[in-house]
Motif scaffolding. Structure first.
Motif, mmCIF file in Angstrom:
data_model
loop_
_atom_site.group_PDB
_atom_site.id
_atom_site.type_symbol
_atom_site.label_atom_id
_atom_site.label_comp_id
_atom_site.label_asym_id
_atom_site.label_seq_id
_atom_site.Cartn_x
_atom_site.Cartn_y
_atom_site.Cartn_z
ATOM 1 N N LYS A 1 40.094 -28.784 -4.516
ATOM 2 C CA LYS A 1 41.057 -29.656 -5.188
ATOM 3 C C LYS A 1 42.267 -28.865 -5.653
ATOM 4 O O LYS A 1 43.404 -29.325 -5.549
ATOM 5 N N ALA A 2 42.033 -27.676 -6.164
ATOM 6 C CA ALA A 2 43.118 -26.878 -6.725
ATOM 7 C C ALA A 2 44.042 -26.299 -5.654
ATOM 8 O O ALA A 2 45.250 -26.193 -5.874
ATOM 9 N N ASN B 1 46.368 -31.981 -17.228
ATOM 10 C CA ASN B 1 46.701 -32.500 -15.901
ATOM 11 C C ASN B 1 48.198 -32.759 -15.761
ATOM 12 O O ASN B 1 48.633 -33.316 -14.754
ATOM 13 N N ASP C 1 33.403 -26.714 -5.686
ATOM 14 C CA ASP C 1 34.264 -27.653 -4.978
ATOM 15 C C ASP C 1 35.631 -27.829 -5.636
ATOM 16 O O ASP C 1 36.589 -28.262 -4.986
ATOM 17 N N TYR C 2 35.762 -27.463 -6.928
ATOM 18 C CA TYR C 2 37.075 -27.573 -7.571
ATOM 19 C C TYR C 2 38.102 -26.697 -6.869
ATOM 20 O O TYR C 2 39.303 -27.006 -6.875
ATOM 21 N N HIS C 3 37.643 -25.634 -6.245
ATOM 22 C CA HIS C 3 38.550 -24.736 -5.523
ATOM 23 C C HIS C 3 39.342 -25.509 -4.458
ATOM 24 O O HIS C 3 40.533 -25.250 -4.252
ATOM 25 N N MET D 1 32.319 -33.239 -6.848
ATOM 26 C CA MET D 1 33.621 -33.818 -7.154
ATOM 27 C C MET D 1 34.103 -34.692 -5.991
ATOM 28 O O MET D 1 33.954 -34.336 -4.823
#
Length: 388
Positions: free
Chosen positions: A16-17, A263, A12-14, A41
């Motif tokens: 967000k990125a 970040n 799932d980070y994909h 996430m």
């Protein structure tokens, strides 16, 4: 009833990125937005999520479990669009959506860089090429993000109903932008750097592909001609310790700054002098686009993604054959010439506009809405009034 879209990826980070603006675009148009990936996430702009155990390796048995779960999700929800990303997300989602396609679901796959390409190992062609060619039969629209992949898919006659090229995933040029010399000096003080430091920046996971060792080797060759050079490496990963050991071995540990996961890249990038990239393969790297938007020159290893963005001696330097000596020599040129750094930086600010979030959003919205509106101009008007 609201139309429904499912975005699928390995993790799932994909989302967000790379995809929050596009999730939001669908939400703004009144769509119900779901995501399916491994992880939990917290993400904005979605109405529903499914944590399914997609594994990066195609040889993991849990991928069969992920396929069964995803097929059930797709069949039950009757999506209008399934848009899949990442190699295994793309494989499992397209297989799971075969039945739904017969009932009208449109399946879109974005290839973020084929593993088979010019210069890739023969094994990659033997394994990945037949898989992607077979799965193209179950794809309504194949989206490629670099020109080489687009030409490859067309030349090899992949059977997707449509093959499109968009300019990456988009870089936010409002967030990534240059700063003036006064701001740069003040920012360096905040981060603990001197105005005389020559700061070289690379943000990437420490893994075999990203190849940070090449940059450390090049830095070791700069000690005499560029004594104020410092290499800033942002990121974590399994190869980090080996890179630390290499820096000690080459006696440059004081000039290599391992920044860890950050970040604050939009604040760090503009205070640097040059951006570096050393990876073996890339689709269309966001880290270079972000550096270009900040007005930095780029020195990058030769691969299809880097070479599409960096034109040698025009907006940076492209280094062939992973040659650390050539890498060092080009960095010395930039170290010694403010004029050359500014020339490349200005060119990058100009070039990056075609890869901006706004431009890519127009391209993607045209693809999405053609399925339901049939009018690309209307799609662009709707996108321009939405998120960006």
């Amino acid at each position: 009833m609201a139309k429904k879209v499912l975005f699928c990826a390995t993790v799932d980070y994909h989302f967000k990125a790379f995809h929050l603006p596009y999730l939001n675009w669908f939400k703004e148009q009144g769509w119900e937005v779901h995501i399916a990936a491994s992880g939990n996430m917290e993400l904005p702009h979605i109405n529903g999520r499914f944590d399914i155990p997609i594994q990066r390796s195609p040889f993991k048995r849990r991928n069969l479990e992920a396929y069964n779960q995803l097929k059930l999700i797709i069949d039950e929800n009757q999506y209008d669009i399934v848009h899949c990303h990442t190699p295994m997300g793309g494989v499992i989602a397209r297989l799971a959506a075969r039945g739904a396609r017969r009932n009208g679901t449109k399946v879109i796959y974005t290839a973020h860089g084929f593993h088979f390409c010019k210069g890739a190992p023969l094994l990659n062609w033997l394994v990945y090429y037949p898989i992607e060619r077979m799965l193209s039969h179950f794809t309504d629209c194949l989206i490629t993000i670099n020109e080489e992949d687009y030409a490859l898919a067309v030349y090899h006659r992949f059977k997707a109903k449509r093959i499109e090229h968009v300019h990456g995933v988009g870089v936010n040029t409002d967030r990534y932008k240059p700063i003036d010399e006064i701001q740069k000096r003040e920012s360096r003080e905040v981060f603990g750097y001197q105005s005389s430091d020559f700061l070289m920046f690379y943000a990437a996971e420490f893994n075999e592909n990203k190849n940070q060792q090449l940059l450390i080797q090049a830095l070791a060759l700069l000690k005499v001609e560029a004594p104020q050079a410092k290499l800033l490496l942002a990121g974590d990963g399994p190869f980090q310790e080996a890179c630390r050991e290499l820096a000690v071995k080459l006696e440059v540990e004081g000039s290599v700054h391992f920044l860890g996961h950050r970040n604050d890249i939009p604040a760090l990038l503009p205070l640097c002098d040059v951006a570096l990239a050393s990876s073996l393969r890339e689709g269309l790297p966001v880290n270079i686009l972000e550096a270009m938007a900040c007005g930095l020159p780029v020195v990058a290893s030769e691969n299809r993604g880097h070479s599409e963005l960096v034109k040698d001696t025009v907006n940076g330097f492209v280094i062939r054959n992973l040659d650390s000596r050539q890498f060092a020599a080009r960095l010395v040129e930039l170290y010694k010439s403010d004029e050359l750094r500014k020339k490349f930086g200005v060119e990058n600010i100009h070039r990056v506009q075609r890869y901006s979030l706004a431009q890519v959003g127009l391209e993607l919205s045209g693809i999405y809405t053609q399925y339901f509106l049939g009018d690309r101009d209307e799609a662009e008007d709707k996108y321009s009034s939405a998120y960006i």
